[in-house]
Design an enzyme around this catalytic site. Structure first.
Site, PDB file in Angstrom:
ATOM      1  NE  ARG A   1       1.098  -5.698  11.138  1.00  0.00           N
ATOM      2  CZ  ARG A   1       2.301  -5.592  10.561  1.00  0.00           C
ATOM      3  NH1 ARG A   1       3.345  -6.210  11.081  1.00  0.00           N
ATOM      4  NH2 ARG A   1       2.448  -4.851   9.496  1.00  0.00           N
TER       5      ARG A   1
ATOM      6  NE  ARG B   1       5.427  -1.152  10.897  1.00  0.00           N
ATOM      7  CZ  ARG B   1       4.375  -1.153  10.089  1.00  0.00           C
ATOM      8  NH1 ARG B   1       4.432  -0.519   8.941  1.00  0.00           N
ATOM      9  NH2 ARG B   1       3.286  -1.782  10.431  1.00  0.00           N
TER      10      ARG B   1
ATOM     11  CE  LYS C   1      -2.369  -0.954   3.798  1.00  0.00           C
ATOM     12  NZ  LYS C   1      -1.861  -2.288   4.189  1.00  0.00           N
TER      13      LYS C   1
ATOM     14  NE  ARG D   1      -5.223  -1.741   9.405  1.00  0.00           N
ATOM     15  CZ  ARG D   1      -4.086  -1.248   8.917  1.00  0.00           C
ATOM     16  NH1 ARG D   1      -3.998   0.000   8.551  1.00  0.00           N
ATOM     17  NH2 ARG D   1      -3.034  -2.022   8.796  1.00  0.00           N
TER      18      ARG D   1
ATOM     19  NE  ARG E   1       6.990  -3.490   6.742  1.00  0.00           N
ATOM     20  CZ  ARG E   1       5.707  -3.176   6.593  1.00  0.00           C
ATOM     21  NH1 ARG E   1       5.260  -2.714   5.441  1.00  0.00           N
ATOM     22  NH2 ARG E   1       4.864  -3.316   7.588  1.00  0.00           N
TER      23      ARG E   1
END
Ligand code: ADP
Length: 168
Positions: free
Chosen positions: A145, A134, A14, A89, A128
């Protein structure tokens, strides 16, 4: 003015697609994840609340998120268009976005859907995590998630389909 919703699971790209649209069309970009991480970094009360959900891979409650989104949107000022990345969401968030834009004389122009298989999402997010810094890019939280995405967010594809705004 265009309002584009970029829709897809965590790790579906995204942010990358949003950056391309920003570059190509000069749109402004709202990433609710970035807004929340900014609050955490600044040590605000809101950041503390957000962190308690983000670290578990859960969603920030709708009422709080809707207020944050409206404030962020209103702070953008005039522009050609806005890209919504990571919002809505949930169905209540989609309804709130519709109402919020209607109150400002505009609407969602289209929803752009990114589809990526779960195994690839997990692989990308784990990778990532090695550089993103993160805390939620670890395997356990990634799986939480994805579950949240499938349960709470993916029904939005049909919701936008019904609105005649879904584009693959
Ligand atoms: P990703 O798409 O990779 O999960 P984001 O940066 O969009 O990354 O979101 C990170 C986290 O921020 C989410 O797991 C969630 O806890 C929180 N968050 C972001 N946007 C929303 C939203 N619209 N509603 C509720 N929580 C959100």
């Amino acid at each position: 003015m265009k309002n584009i919703v970029i829709f897809g699971a965590p790790g579906s790209g995204k942010g990358t697609q949003s950056d391309l649209l920003v570059e190509k069309y000069g749109f402004k970009h709202i990433s609710t994840g970035d807004v929340l991480r900014g609050e955490i970094k600044n040590g605000t009360q809101l950041g503390q609340t957000a962190k308690s959900y983000i670290d578990k891979g859960q969603l920030i409650p709708d009422s709080l998120m809707i207020d944050i989104l409206a404030a962020t949107y209103d702070a953008l000022g005039k522009c050609e268009g806005v890209i919504f990345d990571g919002f809505p969401r949930t169905i209540p968030q989609a309804e709130a976005l519709k109402e919020m834009l209607a109150a400002r004389g505009t609407e969602v122009s289209g929803m752009l859907e990114l589809q990526v298989p779960d195994e690839m999402l997990i692989e990308r997010l784990v990778n990532r995590g090695k550089t993103s810094g993160r805390a939620d890019d670890n395997e356990e939280t990634i799986k939480a998630r994805l579950e949240v995405y499938h349960n709470q967010t993916s029904p939005l594809a049909d919701w936008y389909e019904n609105e005649g705004k879904r584009h693959a």
